[in-house]
Design a protein around this motif. Structure first.
Motif, PDB file in Angstrom:
ATOM      1  N   GLU A 180      33.464   9.729  22.085  1.00  0.00           N
ATOM      2  CA  GLU A 180      32.052   9.313  22.035  1.00  0.00           C
ATOM      3  C   GLU A 180      31.303   9.702  23.305  1.00  0.00           C
ATOM      4  O   GLU A 180      30.133  10.099  23.257  1.00  0.00           O
ATOM      5  CB  GLU A 180      31.963   7.807  21.800  1.00  0.00           C
ATOM      6  CG  GLU A 180      32.431   7.376  20.417  1.00  0.00           C
ATOM      7  CD  GLU A 180      32.236   5.887  20.180  1.00  0.00           C
ATOM      8  OE1 GLU A 180      31.677   5.209  21.088  1.00  0.00           O
ATOM      9  OE2 GLU A 180      32.643   5.403  19.120  1.00  0.00           O
ATOM     10  N   GLY A 181      31.965   9.591  24.440  1.00  0.00           N
ATOM     11  CA  GLY A 181      31.297   9.954  25.691  1.00  0.00           C
ATOM     12  C   GLY A 181      30.963  11.433  25.743  1.00  0.00           C
ATOM     13  O   GLY A 181      29.878  11.823  26.201  1.00  0.00           O
ATOM     14  N   VAL A 238      30.513  13.384  23.149  1.00  0.00           N
ATOM     15  CA  VAL A 238      29.458  13.628  22.167  1.00  0.00           C
ATOM     16  C   VAL A 238      28.099  13.379  22.793  1.00  0.00           C
ATOM     17  O   VAL A 238      27.163  14.177  22.658  1.00  0.00           O
ATOM     18  CB  VAL A 238      29.644  12.746  20.915  1.00  0.00           C
ATOM     19  CG1 VAL A 238      28.404  12.780  20.033  1.00  0.00           C
ATOM     20  CG2 VAL A 238      30.867  13.213  20.116  1.00  0.00           C
ATOM     21  N   ARG A 239      27.962  12.260  23.508  1.00  0.00           N
ATOM     22  CA  ARG A 239      26.685  11.949  24.158  1.00  0.00           C
ATOM     23  C   ARG A 239      26.360  12.975  25.239  1.00  0.00           C
ATOM     24  O   ARG A 239      25.207  13.410  25.375  1.00  0.00           O
ATOM     25  CB  ARG A 239      26.729  10.543  24.767  1.00  0.00           C
ATOM     26  CG  ARG A 239      26.679   9.424  23.748  1.00  0.00           C
ATOM     27  CD  ARG A 239      26.414   8.089  24.453  1.00  0.00           C
ATOM     28  NE  ARG A 239      27.490   7.757  25.385  1.00  0.00           N
ATOM     29  CZ  ARG A 239      28.588   7.084  25.059  1.00  0.00           C
ATOM     30  NH1 ARG A 239      28.759   6.675  23.810  1.00  0.00           N
ATOM     31  NH2 ARG A 239      29.506   6.813  25.970  1.00  0.00           N
ATOM     32  N   ALA A 240      27.361  13.365  26.017  1.00  0.00           N
ATOM     33  CA  ALA A 240      27.125  14.314  27.107  1.00  0.00           C
ATOM     34  C   ALA A 240      26.657  15.666  26.569  1.00  0.00           C
ATOM     35  O   ALA A 240      25.742  16.287  27.140  1.00  0.00           O
ATOM     36  CB  ALA A 240      28.397  14.488  27.932  1.00  0.00           C
ATOM     37  N   ARG A 283      25.390  16.298  23.375  1.00  0.00           N
ATOM     38  CA  ARG A 283      24.194  16.225  22.531  1.00  0.00           C
ATOM     39  C   ARG A 283      22.959  15.825  23.321  1.00  0.00           C
ATOM     40  O   ARG A 283      21.889  16.405  23.141  1.00  0.00           O
ATOM     41  CB  ARG A 283      24.439  15.239  21.390  1.00  0.00           C
ATOM     42  CG  ARG A 283      23.229  15.047  20.473  1.00  0.00           C
ATOM     43  CD  ARG A 283      23.524  14.044  19.383  1.00  0.00           C
ATOM     44  NE  ARG A 283      24.415  14.591  18.365  1.00  0.00           N
ATOM     45  CZ  ARG A 283      25.213  13.861  17.601  1.00  0.00           C
ATOM     46  NH1 ARG A 283      25.279  12.547  17.782  1.00  0.00           N
ATOM     47  NH2 ARG A 283      25.940  14.431  16.680  1.00  0.00           N
ATOM     48  N   GLN A 284      23.086  14.844  24.192  1.00  0.00           N
ATOM     49  CA  GLN A 284      21.910  14.306  24.863  1.00  0.00           C
ATOM     50  C   GLN A 284      21.674  14.952  26.229  1.00  0.00           C
ATOM     51  O   GLN A 284      20.545  15.323  26.555  1.00  0.00           O
ATOM     52  CB  GLN A 284      22.037  12.785  25.005  1.00  0.00           C
ATOM     53  CG  GLN A 284      22.109  12.069  23.654  1.00  0.00           C
ATOM     54  CD  GLN A 284      22.412  10.586  23.796  1.00  0.00           C
ATOM     55  OE1 GLN A 284      22.303  10.007  24.885  1.00  0.00           O
ATOM     56  NE2 GLN A 284      22.807   9.956  22.694  1.00  0.00           N
ATOM     57  N   ALA A 285      22.712  15.087  27.020  1.00  0.00           N
ATOM     58  CA  ALA A 285      22.549  15.666  28.352  1.00  0.00           C
ATOM     59  C   ALA A 285      22.752  17.168  28.363  1.00  0.00           C
ATOM     60  O   ALA A 285      22.477  17.823  29.364  1.00  0.00           O
ATOM     61  CB  ALA A 285      23.535  15.006  29.321  1.00  0.00           C
ATOM     62  N   ARG A 286      23.220  17.729  27.218  1.00  0.00           N
ATOM     63  CA  ARG A 286      23.496  19.162  27.109  1.00  0.00           C
ATOM     64  C   ARG A 286      24.422  19.619  28.237  1.00  0.00           C
ATOM     65  O   ARG A 286      24.214  20.657  28.867  1.00  0.00           O
ATOM     66  CB  ARG A 286      22.209  19.973  27.101  1.00  0.00           C
ATOM     67  CG  ARG A 286      21.256  19.528  25.997  1.00  0.00           C
ATOM     68  CD  ARG A 286      20.278  20.569  25.599  1.00  0.00           C
ATOM     69  NE  ARG A 286      19.471  20.108  24.470  1.00  0.00           N
ATOM     70  CZ  ARG A 286      18.643  20.872  23.787  1.00  0.00           C
ATOM     71  NH1 ARG A 286      18.506  22.139  24.109  1.00  0.00           N
ATOM     72  NH2 ARG A 286      17.953  20.390  22.776  1.00  0.00           N
ATOM     73  N   ASP A 332      32.277  15.493  16.102  1.00  0.00           N
ATOM     74  CA  ASP A 332      32.465  14.103  16.503  1.00  0.00           C
ATOM     75  C   ASP A 332      33.655  13.510  15.749  1.00  0.00           C
ATOM     76  O   ASP A 332      34.355  14.202  15.001  1.00  0.00           O
ATOM     77  CB  ASP A 332      31.185  13.295  16.277  1.00  0.00           C
ATOM     78  CG  ASP A 332      30.743  13.249  14.813  1.00  0.00           C
ATOM     79  OD1 ASP A 332      31.589  13.496  13.916  1.00  0.00           O
ATOM     80  OD2 ASP A 332      29.567  12.971  14.554  1.00  0.00           O
TER      81      ASP A 332
END
Length: 382
Positions: free
Chosen positions: A295-296, A298-300, A302-305, A330
């Motif tokens: 999950e971490g 995925v966020r890195a 998708r959101q932080a690119r 994911d």
């Protein structure tokens, strides 16, 4: 080099300075293989008139494999790669010779440019291809581009010349892309269906809801179909290049800006041009495997690119080498990104879940690197 496209309406095609035109095998050959000189000549007449009017044309032409079928005694396009390469080897010379004769009647010279996917995604190859095409255009030559089928393997193929044409349009910063086949437009049902209506304009996926897009025709000489043209138009639009899909018979009307075919305009989100590497990864690259992210990660991504590090990978599938494209998924198996992996599928299992600092301490500084660097990664579905 031409400036970013100012073509916003199909009518603007009449004044576009640089156009990439792609024509499919079925528009150039007979049903049993072999070139149809009359149909090829008719297309050349249209493109030569465009050149005479001051416009620049890059022609992306299928037909090499199809042209080689009859001389080799093959009744239909072979499925195995070696036979396809043999047919391309015979047919490519025939195809270019016919183009050279046809354009010569209008006083124009053609130049052959054979490309593989590596030629538009590796920086040094990309620069070489770009310089060659620009120089040919500056000399008044009509570049005739095709995939280098004689040497391309399954792993480095574009898959269809529609995708190649879209990437070439980006490469030469074309004002528009025109995709020609034997179907005059995209319809909301098979064109032979009573009541089927032409889709005059497609501004995005929402305009294709419920539309069934056809595959390659029954003649068996091509690999595309309307599905790859729609995909190629999407690649072009993502690159800031509007596209028109119509038939070869309507090429003259299309380039004159007439209301024919299906128009794919550039939307506001498509005006920022992606790099060719990103376009290839998102639309044309066949993934060799999958990496499952926690999950971490995925966020890195998708959101932080951010780049993908070994610590964020919890599983993998497929067989791949360093440098191959892989999908990043994911925990539910949904693909969120695609990128070029820095490790093979044999190396990677021992690295999963571990920090780059820990790996560098154990195995040396060569392992203090990302699994996928953010510069070689593109988010999907955007």
């Amino acid at each position: 080099m031409s400036t970013p496209s100012t073509v916003t309406r199909r009518e603007d095609l009449a004044r576009a300075g640089r156009v990439v035109v792609k024509v499919g095998s079925s528009s150039l050959t007979t049903a049993v293989g072999g070139l149809d000189a009359a149909r090829l000549g008719a297309l050349v007449d249209v493109l030569a008139a465009r050149r005479a009017g001051g416009g620049e044309v890059v022609l992306v032409s299928s037909g090499a494999i199809a042209a080689g079928l009859a001389p080799l005694g093959l009744r239909k396009r072979p499925r195995d790669l070696a036979s396809q390469q043999a047919a391309a080897s015979v047919g490519q010379g025939l195809l270019l010779a016919e183009y050279a004769r046809a354009f010569a009647r209008a006083g124009l010279t053609v130049g052959q440019v054979l490309l593989t996917a590596e030629d538009v995604v590796r920086r040094t190859h990309y620069g070489n291809a770009q310089r060659t095409l620009e120089r040919l255009l500056s000399l008044g030559v009509v570049p005739v581009v095709n995939e280098n089928d004689t040497v391309a393997t399954h792993e480095i193929r574009f898959g269809d010349n529609d995708r190649l044409a879209a990437l070439v349009a980006h490469l030469v910063r074309a004002d528009a892309l025109v995709l020609l086949s034997d179907v005059d437009a995209l319809y909301d049902a098979p064109p032979s269906t009573p009541g089927a209506s032409r889709l005059a304009t497609v501004r995005g996926p929402e305009d294709l809801g419920g539309v069934t897009v056809g595959s390659a025709g029954a003649a068996g000489v091509g690999t595309g179909g309307m599905a790859t043209k729609v995909e190629a138009a999407g690649i072009a639009v993502a690159a800031g290049v509007p596209a028109l899909v119509t038939s070869a018979a309507l090429a003259g009307d299309a380039l004159a800006g007439a209301d024919v075919g299906t128009w794919f305009p550039v939307t506001a989100t498509g005006r920022a041009r992606r790099s060719t590497r990103q376009l290839w990864l998102a639309h044309a690259a066949a993934p060799a495997g999958r990496l499952v992210l926690d999950e971490g990660a995925v966020r890195a991504v998708r959101q932080a690119r951010s780049s993908l590090l070994p610590a964020g990978v919890v599983g993998l599938s497929g067989r791949f080498r360093a440098g191959d494209p892989v999908d990043l998924v994911d925990g539910n198996g949904h693909a969120l990104a695609r990128g070029l992996v820095n490790y093979s599928s044999e190396e990677l299992p021992d690295l999963l879940g571990r920090s780059t600092r820990e790996l560098a301490r154990q195995w040396g500084p060569a392992y203090e690197r990302e699994v996928v660097h953010r510069d070689h990664l593109v988010l999907l579905g955007r």
